[in-house]
Design an enzyme around this catalytic site. Structure first.
Site, PDB file in Angstrom:
ATOM      1  N   ASP A   7       0.907  -1.258  -0.164  1.00 29.38           N
ATOM      2  CA  ASP A   7      -0.060   0.194  -0.034  1.00 29.38           C
ATOM      3  C   ASP A   7       0.833   1.213   0.045  1.00 29.38           C
ATOM      4  OD1 ASP A   7      -2.220   1.642   0.318  1.00 29.38           O
ATOM      5  OD2 ASP A   7      -2.216   1.593   2.431  1.00 29.38           O
ATOM      6  N   GLU A   9      -0.290   5.160   0.909  1.00 24.68           N
ATOM      7  CA  GLU A   9      -0.481   6.120   1.920  1.00 24.68           C
ATOM      8  C   GLU A   9      -0.713   5.532   3.413  1.00 24.68           C
ATOM      9  OE1 GLU A   9      -3.534   9.204   1.030  1.00 24.68           O
ATOM     10  OE2 GLU A   9      -3.865   8.029  -0.780  1.00 24.68           O
TER      11      GLU A   9
END
Length: 201
Positions: A7, A9
């Site tokens: 991922d 953020e």
């Protein structure tokens, strides 16, 4: 053949919408995928909020231009990429993410696209595919890759659960409590060691 899916953020860079909330002084923008599992509901909420306050793509990009990767993120990513292929899987948008990719040394990124009118108003968005993170992990596996996945939010759990090994990184207490079997790391040193161990098996 291993590939690590990360991922973006909260894992490598700060949450863009939280930074935007702080800059604008509008706390409602702080809501993220850590809080809302339904991504479509979350984005509709954000688009309505932008419209209500007369804010558009330029205002968000101005905030993003001042965001740097999390402390230690680039070094972690460099060390990981020296050992295996790494793919960033994010539900953010290319219009947001590209300045951050430059600061991270241009890792490969798969994300989504905004729909913006001639005045710079965000009117919608286009997902790359349904359940994009899980779908991509399954597609990689169908091509002969063994996936290792990590993230911090509800929308990362699908790809984490579908992979040979999966990790949480700086996640919320609720997500960690709801998924006690998933290793959860707070530092890049621990995170890298966990992935390296998974790569050996």
């Amino acid at each position: 053949m291993n590939i690590v899916c990360l991922d973006l953020e909260g894992v490598l860079v700060p949450e863009i919408w939280i930074a935007f909330a702080e800059k604008t002084g509008i706390p409602e923008f702080r809501r993220t995928t850590r809080d809302e599992p339904d991504y479509d509901k979350l984005m509709r909420y954000r688009i309505d909020l932008l419209d209500k306050h007369g804010l558009g793509l330029k205002e968000i990009q101005d905030v993003i231009a001042k965001i740097d990767p999390l402390d230690g993120a680039k070094e972690f990513l460099d060390a990981l990429r020296a050992q295996t292929q790494v793919l960033i899987l994010s539900d953010t948008f290319y219009e947001f993410a590209m300045p951050l990719m430059k600061k991270l040394g241009y890792p490969t990124l798969m994300c989504n696209q905004l729909e913006v009118d001639a005045n710079g108003k965000i009117v919608g968005y286009k997902m790359r595919c349904a359940q994009s993170k899980l779908t991509t992990v399954k597609a990689l596996q169908s091509c002969g890759f063994t996936t290792i996945a990590a993230g911090d939010s509800f929308n990362d759990l699908g790809m984490i659960r579908a992979s040979k090994a999966g990790f949480l990184f700086r996640s919320t207490d609720k997500i960690k409590a709801d998924n006690p079997d998933l290793p959860a790391f707070e530092t890049y040193q621990e995170f890298l060691a966990g992935i390296e161990k998974a790569l050996r098996f």
